[in-house]
Design a protein around this motif. Structure first.
Motif, PDB file in Angstrom:
ATOM      1  N   ASP A 779      28.526  38.066  42.867  1.00  0.00           N
ATOM      2  CA  ASP A 779      29.490  38.683  41.957  1.00  0.00           C
ATOM      3  C   ASP A 779      30.552  39.475  42.689  1.00  0.00           C
ATOM      4  OD1 ASP A 779      28.092  37.587  39.879  1.00  0.00           O
ATOM      5  OD2 ASP A 779      26.853  39.373  39.527  1.00  0.00           O
ATOM      6  N   SER A 780      30.164  40.063  43.833  1.00  0.00           N
ATOM      7  CA  SER A 780      31.139  40.879  44.567  1.00  0.00           C
ATOM      8  C   SER A 780      32.149  40.043  45.348  1.00  0.00           C
ATOM      9  CB  SER A 780      30.400  41.816  45.528  1.00  0.00           C
ATOM     10  OG  SER A 780      29.623  41.061  46.464  1.00  0.00           O
ATOM     11  N   LEU A 781      31.934  38.751  45.411  1.00  0.00           N
ATOM     12  CA  LEU A 781      32.830  37.870  46.148  1.00  0.00           C
ATOM     13  C   LEU A 781      33.787  37.192  45.164  1.00  0.00           C
ATOM     14  CD1 LEU A 781      33.660  36.502  48.830  1.00  0.00           C
ATOM     15  CD2 LEU A 781      31.960  34.720  48.316  1.00  0.00           C
ATOM     16  N   VAL A 782      35.075  37.399  45.384  1.00  0.00           N
ATOM     17  CA  VAL A 782      36.104  36.809  44.518  1.00  0.00           C
ATOM     18  C   VAL A 782      36.897  35.796  45.332  1.00  0.00           C
ATOM     19  CG1 VAL A 782      38.126  37.230  43.069  1.00  0.00           C
ATOM     20  CG2 VAL A 782      36.254  38.896  43.143  1.00  0.00           C
ATOM     21  N   VAL A 783      36.890  34.574  44.867  1.00  0.00           N
ATOM     22  CA  VAL A 783      37.642  33.495  45.521  1.00  0.00           C
ATOM     23  C   VAL A 783      38.778  33.078  44.583  1.00  0.00           C
ATOM     24  CG1 VAL A 783      37.563  31.180  46.510  1.00  0.00           C
ATOM     25  CG2 VAL A 783      35.583  32.703  46.710  1.00  0.00           C
ATOM     26  N   SER A 784      39.980  33.126  45.092  1.00  0.00           N
ATOM     27  CA  SER A 784      41.154  32.740  44.292  1.00  0.00           C
ATOM     28  C   SER A 784      41.929  31.644  45.023  1.00  0.00           C
ATOM     29  CB  SER A 784      42.065  33.944  44.023  1.00  0.00           C
ATOM     30  OG  SER A 784      42.506  34.495  45.243  1.00  0.00           O
ATOM     31  N   LEU A 785      42.685  30.902  44.260  1.00  0.00           N
ATOM     32  CA  LEU A 785      43.375  29.723  44.791  1.00  0.00           C
ATOM     33  C   LEU A 785      44.782  29.652  44.204  1.00  0.00           C
ATOM     34  CD1 LEU A 785      42.914  27.134  46.538  1.00  0.00           C
ATOM     35  CD2 LEU A 785      42.286  25.977  44.423  1.00  0.00           C
ATOM     36  N   LEU A 809      38.647  31.800  40.854  1.00  0.00           N
ATOM     37  CA  LEU A 809      37.607  30.812  40.610  1.00  0.00           C
ATOM     38  C   LEU A 809      36.301  31.519  40.267  1.00  0.00           C
ATOM     39  CD1 LEU A 809      38.293  28.312  43.533  1.00  0.00           C
ATOM     40  CD2 LEU A 809      39.166  28.253  41.202  1.00  0.00           C
ATOM     41  N   PRO A 810      35.669  31.179  39.166  1.00  0.00           N
ATOM     42  CA  PRO A 810      34.377  31.788  38.831  1.00  0.00           C
ATOM     43  C   PRO A 810      33.339  31.482  39.898  1.00  0.00           C
ATOM     44  CG  PRO A 810      35.328  30.705  36.923  1.00  0.00           C
ATOM     45  CD  PRO A 810      36.160  30.302  38.098  1.00  0.00           C
TER      46      PRO A 810
END
Length: 832
Positions: A779-785, A809-810
């Motif tokens: 949950d603490s890791l946020v990946v965006s594109l 990205l979920p």
């Protein structure tokens, strides 16, 4: 009434209505040719002691005349078009108009003018430059005699007060023909003896030629004309005779300046011609002509009429013979006579028609040789050039140009009659294989109402993967960007991708009321309130303006794809996609920031914004130069979740069709996550270990750094359906066994090519079509594109999926982003 006046036909046809004159007149007409700058009527200046007044301003088919009341004589000058001045004007006019059709009717006009002269004149002068009899008149005289015998003007002449013999014969008398020769070099015949000797020789030659060809006979009434039996009928102009009026004026002017006005002019011998001509004119008002030859001579009286009657007759005959132009298909007697006359005198035209008509079938065969059922305008022009070359090589004569035009007309008619190929080009540059047609949603107009209705189609097909990549399908060559980037994948997703979780992209949604309202920018984590609708046909009407806008932007050199947070960048200095298919290679460059000088014509950004403001929505993809708040008409991108993070196996790779062996693996990217609590820490050395002792000390939590693996992959697809992953701009992933040794560092730090050679087929290139990202369950890791595509140089805008920043990205998912299909058409980028 004036003793001397001039007139002309057809200008003065109705001028003499009601004219009264009780004097009978004789008529002399002059026909033939003159040298450059000459005038046939100039010889009458000294005969009439008055200038004729019509040296200038003549035109083909015109007849000018003058009346001398003292001599009761009418002089006619017939302009047949064979004077050098007239021929030069026709030549210049034909060059200006780009054709030689002005000469086609000159010979026919000459024949009608001469036929008219033989029906109204008593004496005819045939003017010839030089000292040789033109034998081409033999054929013309025969044709005129044949036409005269068929003309039958008795009914037209009965309404005038004319003698019966005139009405029956259609002419006042069988006219006498006199010959007037005007040598170019008059000094060759310097004395009267040599001139007289040459005149006698010419008279003998002319008489024998006309006699043997039966132009003149013993009975002058049945002949076209007659020659005097015992009088002179040939005259040669001497050096001092017949100076034209303008020459006399200029000569006199020069001599006056030199003070030699009286001595500079030589004696004029024009009285010789005057004496010869007046001998024949006196016979018109006297006993008439006695031109019969043989044992039983036949009288040939001259019918003369009053001036008013003759002018009325001359006007009527001019209208019937010269001015009349029977309509095509007219079966009247007059039309038949002139049709036969034209066919008889235009031998070159008949030969040319016959020759070109034979060649026409070979030219038509050359045009249709190796032609497909439907072909483009370029092929039509190539085959037309071959057909015209055949005609030019074998065709001859004056009809050649008309047959060249006929070939062009017939070939164009054949091409447009069901053989014209649709000129629409696909995004790959291929032509539609159907004949010219209209689209089903195209409005019916007068131009396309008879055309068949069908969609565009080519013989080219491609293999593409769906939005999620789990289905491969063959598609036809798309003709629009909407078809390539949206409609094709929309159809493929019905049995596959539609059941998976996806993140929609913001698109324009038409408002229920008019005027249309721009849609608000939707969130990437929540679906929009409505799905995109197909726009009205206004989109197609705006294609031309949009193409003109991006024409200067569209010289494709480099492809660039950026991931904002991960800095995934793809670029390539490439030719167009389908040109690369045949060349088999592509260059990969790294982006460097340099100063670029913008040319003066780089106004595409401003023009694009103006188009966007006009439409209220974008008819093409989003770019970094698009107006904020304006959304595209349809989504060109797709983001789909294949499953959970654990559904991807690093040992086996992606389980999807089309991938080359050992080329379906994603590359790991290890991300360090700091400050994760793992529970109560173990005691240090020296710390109490019993429960009672430790209870007195405050507990200490165990905080450690954790490494998470994010799997990333750039999947390329070639037109034949071969799919493969790349780990760097020049390296295709090939995993021996199940151990992946590469990582995703180069994908994050280097620019990737938008196109790269396919390792399966030489000469074929694959395009970057899918980006795979596996997000772990943290949950603490946020990946965006946020990909960015730059398919051209630095002056080209960046293509974006959204203006709202990176797409989050979920967690715990295998996400695949399908990239748009760059609309490449002959090295032009179409933003639609």
């Amino acid at each position: 009434m004036d003793k001397f006046f001039t007139f002309s036909f057809p200008e003065d046809l109705n001028r003499f209505n009601g004219l009264t004159n009780d004097k009978s007149v004789g008529v002399v007409a002059i026909i033939g040719k003159t040298a450059f700058g000459g005038s046939k009527s100039s010889v009458f200046t000294n005969v009439l002691d008055h200038h004729t007044g019509f040296d200038e301003g003549n035109k083909v088919g015109q007849v000018r005349g003058c009346y001398d009341a003292t001599r009761k004589l009418v002089v006619l000058e017939c302009f047949t078009g064979y004077d050098i001045d007239q021929l030069s004007r026709l030549l210049l006019q034909g060059e200006d108009e780009g054709n030689s059709s002005n000469f086609d009717s000159v010979l026919f006009t000459k024949a009608k003018i001469m036929l008219y002269a033989f029906h109204v004149a008593h004496i005819i002068l045939l003017s010839t430059p030089g000292l040789a009899f033109d034998t081409s008149y033999i054929r013309l005289f025969r044709a005129l005699d044949h036409a005269r015998n068929k003309l039958h003007l008795e009914d037209e002449l009965k309404k005038f007060d004319l003698p019966k013999s005139w009405c029956l014969a259609g002419r006042p008398v069988c006219p006498r023909l006199l010959f007037l020769f005007n040598p170019v070099n008059k000094h060759l015949l310097s004395d009267a003896t040599s001139i007289r000797k040459k005149q006698d020789q010419l008279e003998d030659v002319i008489y024998r030629v006309l006699r043997k060809t039966r132009i003149i006979t013993n009975n002058p009434k049945s002949a076209l004309f007659a020659l005097p039996a015992n009088q002179q009928f040939v005259h040669i102009m001497s050096a001092n005779e017949g100076l034209r009026s303008k020459e006399n004026i200029f000569k006199l002017f020069d001599l006056c300046l030199a003070g030699e006005a009286l001595e500079g002019l030589k004696a004029d011998d024009s009285h010789l011609f005057k004496e010869m001509l007046m001998q024949h004119v006196d016979l018109v008002h006297g006993p008439g002509f006695d031109d019969s030859i043989g044992r039983n001579p036949v009288s040939n009286p001259c019918n003369v009429a009053k001036l008013d009657t003759w002018l009325a007759v001359a006007s009527q005959l001019y209208t019937l013979i010269v001015k009349s132009a029977p309509a095509k298909g007219d079966k009247s007697r007059l039309h038949s006579v002139f049709t036969d006359l034209k066919s008889t005198i235009e031998i070159e035209q008949r030969f040319s028609d016959s020759r070109c008509l034979k060649v026409l079938q070979f030219a038509d065969k050359a045009y249709r040789e190796n032609l497909p059922e439907h072909y483009t305008e370029g092929v039509h022009h190539e085959q037309l050039a071959k057909a015209q070359h055949v005609m030019l090589a074998s065709g001859r004569g004056p009809a050649l140009q008309s047959y060249l035009a006929r070939i062009k007309r017939d070939c164009t008619k054949y091409w447009e009659n069901g053989h014209r190929l649709c000129e629409s080009s696909s995004l790959s540059g291929s032509h539609c294989i159907h004949q010219l047609h209209r689209l089903p949603n195209e409005p019916i107009t007068e131009d396309n109402e008879k055309l068949p209705c069908s969609e565009h189609s080519t013989s080219v097909s491609f293999t593409v993967a769906c939005n999620c990549g789990r289905t491969l399908n063959n598609i036809g060559d798309p003709f629009t960007a909407k078809e390539a980037n949206y409609l094709v994948y929309e159809d493929m997703s019905k049995g596959c991708c539609s059941k998976l979780q996806n993140i929609p992209f913001p698109v324009y949604v038409a408002a229920p009321v008019s005027p249309p309202i721009r849609s608000a920018t939707s969130s990437h984590t929540a679906p929009p309130t409505s799905t995109p609708d197909d726009k009205v046909e206004a989109e197609k009407k705006e294609e031309d303006s949009d193409e003109a806008l991006v024409h200067k932007l569209a010289q494709i050199n480099i492809g660039k794809l950026k991931n904002e947070e991960d800095e995934l960048t793809t670029m390539s200095d490439h030719q167009s996609y389908f040109n690369s298919l045949s060349q088999g290679h592509i260059r990969h460059d790294v982006v460097t920031k340099t100063e670029v000088s913008v040319p003066e014509d780089h106004l595409e950004i401003v023009a694009e914004e103006a188009i966007e403001e006009k439409h209220g929505y974008l008819s093409h993809m989003l770019t970094n130069t698009s107006t904020k708040g304006l959304l595209p008409d349809y989504p060109s991108w797709a983001l789909t979740c294949l499953g959970t993070y654990s559904s991807y196996s690093p040992a086996t790779g992606l389980d999807q069709p089309g991938f080359l062996p050992s080329s379906n693996f994603l590359l790991p990217w290890e991300v360090v996550i700091k400050g994760i609590v793992k529970g109560q820490a173990w005691p240090h050395v020296g710390e109490p270990t019993s429960y009672k002792q430790r209870k007195k000390i405050a507990p200490r939590k165990h905080v450690v750094d954790t490494t998470a693996k994010i799997y990333i992959g750039d999947a390329y697809t070639c037109p034949q359906g071969h799919r493969f992953m790349c780990s760097s701009p020049d390296k295709v992933i090939k995993v021996p066994g199940s151990s992946v040794k590469d990582n995703a560092n180069k994908l994050l730090t280097m620019d990737m090519p938008l196109y790269t050679p396919c390792p399966k087929n030489d000469g074929c290139v694959g395009q970057l079509r899918h980006i795979y990202v596996c997000t772990p369950e943290i949950d603490s890791l946020v990946v965006s594109l946020l990909p960015k595509i730059q398919p051209a140089s630095a002056l080209c805008p960046l293509f974006l999926p959204s203006h709202d920043g990176p797409i989050k990205l979920p967690a715990n998912g295998v996400w695949v982003m399908r990239l748009p299909y760059p609309c490449v058409n002959t090295l032009l980028l179409l933003l639609q």
